[in-house]
Design a protein around this motif. Structure first.
Motif, PDB file in Angstrom:
ATOM      1  N   ASP A   5       0.825  -1.208   0.000  1.00  0.00           N
ATOM      2  CA  ASP A   5       0.000   0.000   0.000  1.00  0.00           C
ATOM      3  C   ASP A   5       0.859   1.257   0.000  1.00  0.00           C
ATOM      4  N   LEU A   6       2.086   1.119   0.482  1.00  0.00           N
ATOM      5  CA  LEU A   6       2.979   2.290   0.532  1.00  0.00           C
ATOM      6  C   LEU A   6       3.325   2.813  -0.852  1.00  0.00           C
ATOM      7  N   TYR A   7       3.144   1.984  -1.877  1.00  0.00           N
ATOM      8  CA  TYR A   7       3.498   2.406  -3.225  1.00  0.00           C
ATOM      9  C   TYR A   7       2.425   3.268  -3.877  1.00  0.00           C
ATOM     10  N   GLU A   8       1.312   3.438  -3.194  1.00  0.00           N
ATOM     11  CA  GLU A   8       0.303   4.367  -3.679  1.00  0.00           C
ATOM     12  C   GLU A   8       0.680   5.773  -3.226  1.00  0.00           C
ATOM     13  N   ALA A   9       0.729   6.699  -4.175  1.00  0.00           N
ATOM     14  CA  ALA A   9       1.201   8.054  -3.874  1.00  0.00           C
ATOM     15  C   ALA A   9       0.433   8.693  -2.732  1.00  0.00           C
ATOM     16  N   SER A  10      -0.842   8.365  -2.615  1.00  0.00           N
ATOM     17  CA  SER A  10      -1.674   8.967  -1.563  1.00  0.00           C
ATOM     18  C   SER A  10      -1.268   8.497  -0.172  1.00  0.00           C
ATOM     19  N   ALA A  11      -0.439   7.447  -0.088  1.00  0.00           N
ATOM     20  CA  ALA A  11      -0.042   6.916   1.215  1.00  0.00           C
ATOM     21  C   ALA A  11       1.040   7.747   1.874  1.00  0.00           C
ATOM     22  N   ALA A  12       1.714   8.623   1.140  1.00  0.00           N
ATOM     23  CA  ALA A  12       2.857   9.375   1.678  1.00  0.00           C
ATOM     24  C   ALA A  12       2.413  10.425   2.688  1.00  0.00           C
ATOM     25  N   VAL A  13       3.170  10.539   3.782  1.00  0.00           N
ATOM     26  CA  VAL A  13       2.970  11.617   4.752  1.00  0.00           C
ATOM     27  C   VAL A  13       4.189  12.526   4.692  1.00  0.00           C
ATOM     28  N   SER A  14       3.979  13.797   4.932  1.00  0.00           N
ATOM     29  CA  SER A  14       5.070  14.753   4.759  1.00  0.00           C
ATOM     30  C   SER A  14       5.241  15.694   5.938  1.00  0.00           C
TER      31      SER A  14
ATOM     32  N   ALA B 116       7.404  11.283   2.768  1.00  0.00           N
ATOM     33  CA  ALA B 116       7.734  11.996   1.536  1.00  0.00           C
ATOM     34  C   ALA B 116       9.115  12.635   1.619  1.00  0.00           C
ATOM     35  N   GLY B 117       9.909  12.422   0.591  1.00  0.00           N
ATOM     36  CA  GLY B 117      11.234  13.024   0.539  1.00  0.00           C
ATOM     37  C   GLY B 117      12.272  12.206   1.267  1.00  0.00           C
ATOM     38  N   THR B 118      13.476  12.776   1.337  1.00  0.00           N
ATOM     39  CA  THR B 118      14.601  12.069   1.960  1.00  0.00           C
ATOM     40  C   THR B 118      15.294  12.914   3.025  1.00  0.00           C
TER      41      THR B 118
ATOM     42  N   ARG C 248      11.228   3.991  18.532  1.00  0.00           N
ATOM     43  CA  ARG C 248      12.368   3.547  17.728  1.00  0.00           C
ATOM     44  C   ARG C 248      11.920   3.497  16.274  1.00  0.00           C
ATOM     45  N   TYR C 249      12.858   3.692  15.361  1.00  0.00           N
ATOM     46  CA  TYR C 249      12.472   3.647  13.950  1.00  0.00           C
ATOM     47  C   TYR C 249      13.588   3.039  13.104  1.00  0.00           C
ATOM     48  N   LEU C 250      13.178   2.452  11.998  1.00  0.00           N
ATOM     49  CA  LEU C 250      14.094   1.933  10.984  1.00  0.00           C
ATOM     50  C   LEU C 250      13.723   2.605   9.672  1.00  0.00           C
ATOM     51  N   MET C 251      14.721   3.018   8.918  1.00  0.00           N
ATOM     52  CA  MET C 251      14.461   3.814   7.725  1.00  0.00           C
ATOM     53  C   MET C 251      15.261   3.265   6.551  1.00  0.00           C
ATOM     54  N   GLN C 252      14.652   3.258   5.362  1.00  0.00           N
ATOM     55  CA  GLN C 252      15.351   2.879   4.148  1.00  0.00           C
ATOM     56  C   GLN C 252      14.625   3.489   2.964  1.00  0.00           C
ATOM     57  N   PRO C 253      15.300   3.656   1.835  1.00  0.00           N
ATOM     58  CA  PRO C 253      14.620   4.191   0.649  1.00  0.00           C
ATOM     59  C   PRO C 253      13.478   3.269   0.235  1.00  0.00           C
ATOM     60  N   LEU C 254      12.383   3.843  -0.185  1.00  0.00           N
ATOM     61  CA  LEU C 254      11.267   3.060  -0.690  1.00  0.00           C
ATOM     62  C   LEU C 254      11.523   2.799  -2.171  1.00  0.00           C
ATOM     63  N   GLU C 255      11.717   1.554  -2.507  1.00  0.00           N
ATOM     64  CA  GLU C 255      12.132   1.155  -3.843  1.00  0.00           C
ATOM     65  C   GLU C 255      11.232   1.754  -4.924  1.00  0.00           C
ATOM     66  N   GLY C 256      11.888   2.336  -5.928  1.00  0.00           N
ATOM     67  CA  GLY C 256      11.156   2.877  -7.065  1.00  0.00           C
ATOM     68  C   GLY C 256      10.554   4.248  -6.828  1.00  0.00           C
ATOM     69  N   THR C 257      10.840   4.848  -5.677  1.00  0.00           N
ATOM     70  CA  THR C 257      10.318   6.178  -5.366  1.00  0.00           C
ATOM     71  C   THR C 257      11.462   7.062  -4.857  1.00  0.00           C
ATOM     72  N   GLU C 258      11.153   8.302  -4.594  1.00  0.00           N
ATOM     73  CA  GLU C 258      12.118   9.226  -4.001  1.00  0.00           C
ATOM     74  C   GLU C 258      11.785   9.482  -2.536  1.00  0.00           C
ATOM     75  N   ASP C 259      11.031   8.560  -1.938  1.00  0.00           N
ATOM     76  CA  ASP C 259      10.604   8.699  -0.545  1.00  0.00           C
ATOM     77  C   ASP C 259      11.275   7.655   0.337  1.00  0.00           C
TER      78      ASP C 259
END
Length: 378
Positions: A302-311, A336-338, A359-370
């Protein structure tokens, strides 16, 4: 694979190494083993028959296998070498629990007595234990009405949740994984292989490298398409209870090549992204549409849907509030963003919700700039 050949007075002695070299343990030197006659050994006349007898002996975990060969011994050394390799390839599970072997023959130009001595990482009793446990696990994890897609996820999740990586690099087998809860990648892949096979799902063991280390994982055939499945790399190190990743769940060759290497020509190609497969199932399914939608959400697609991004912090707060209402203490979001500094500032706002130990874990979302951000709290 390391091999050394030493000529004897009436035959050849060949040594081979299997499991140890795959995972980088220290290779042993060649071993000269005395050849003893077995009682009434089976007689074979072809290479195929020889392969079958060797495979049967290894499947029974016999440490010494003796076969009488009748026929020209002119090319027997080559035939024997090929027969052993083919016998191992015929049973991938046995192949990867063979630690080392020594084979030899003595005879005349028209017949020979062949002896194969094998050292295993699992005994016959231990392999039987694995097979019995696999049946029990599937009875617990596979629910009536599950299709193959659901079964693969259930098996993947079980392995990730019930094993942790053996950082001492001592436990190589599915038996050790089931008994101690720890194993290296070979143990993960072997247990995954047996669970999938027993569930009727075709799969293969893959050997290659990942993270500049020798590595093993699985290839799974699902609806006539192949996908990579790496249960080891989907399990965090150090181990986190109740934590399952899907970064290496049903991946294509292209997706895996970002950090895995293998001899691609030796394996069937994996070319179709699983998200595309899943989306087609959703669009084409009637009664099971809800099942596949739930699977899509569980895998994080579901994260690959653009509407799922929070900024913003407000977007994160709203997402966490929804998770709290559902009694959850973890959440994965698309940020949204890096800008990592902005992300940290926005995450700090979550403490206003009365939660702690964020706590959080972070990585680039494949195929996006987020960013894909996994958040945990208490």
């Amino acid at each position: 694979m390391g091999k050394k050949i030493e000529k004897l007075s009436k035959g050849w002695l060949i040594t081979g190494l299997i499991g140890g070299l795959l995972l980088g343990s220290e290779p042993i030197g060649w071993i000269a083993v005395p050849v003893h006659a077995a009682t009434d050994p089976a007689t074979v006349t072809t290479s195929k028959q020889l392969q079958t007898k060797l495979a049967e002996g290894m499947a029974a975990r016999n440490t010494t296998i003796t076969v009488k060969y009748k026929g020209s011994t002119k090319n027997l050394e080559k035939q024997l070498k090929q027969a052993v390799n083919d016998a191992l390839d015929a049973d991938p599970y046995t192949k990867y629990i063979v630690d080392r072997y020594v084979y030899s023959w003595r005879g005349t130009t028209g017949s020979a007595k062949i002896t194969l001595q094998v050292h295993y990482r699992e005994t016959a009793q231990q392999t039987a234990y694995v097979q019995q446990k696999v049946k029990e696990i599937l009875k617990q994890q596979i629910e009536p009405g599950m299709d193959t897609h659901q079964k693969v996820k259930a098996i993947h999740d079980y392995v990730v949740l019930n094993l942790k990586y053996d950082t001492d690099l001592q436990k190589y087998t599915a038996f050790e994984g089931l008994k101690t809860g720890e194993a290296v990648c070979q143990g993960y892949a072997l247990l995954t292989y047996e669970l999938l096979k027993e569930a009727g799902i075709e799969n293969r063991l893959v050997e290659g490298t990942a993270g500049d280390q020798l590595h093993a994982w699985n290839l799974v055939r699902l609806d006539n398409r192949w996908y990579h499945l790496d249960t080891t790399w989907d399990d965090p190190v150090p181990d986190l209870p109740n934590r399952v990743n899907y970064t290496y769940y049903l991946r294509t060759d292209e997706q895996m090549r970002k950090d895995h290497t293998w001899a691609a020509a030796d394996y069937p190609p994996a070319t179709v992204p699983y998200l595309k497969t899943l989306q087609a199932l959703i669009e084409g399914s009637g009664a099971k549409k809800g099942t596949y939608l739930a699977l899509k959400t569980a895998l994080g697609y579901d994260l690959y849907e653009a509407s799922a991004a929070v900024s913003s912090a407000r977007g994160l707060v709203d997402k966490v509030k929804d998770s709290l209402k559902d009694g959850k203490s973890t959440l994965t979001v698309r940020y949204a963003g890096t800008d990592q500094q902005q992300l940290l500032e926005d995450l700090a706002e979550l403490y206003n919700l009365g939660i702690r130990n964020i706590r959080y874990l972070m990585q680039p979302l494949e195929g996006t700039e987020d960013l894909r951000v996994e958040i945990h709290w208490e």
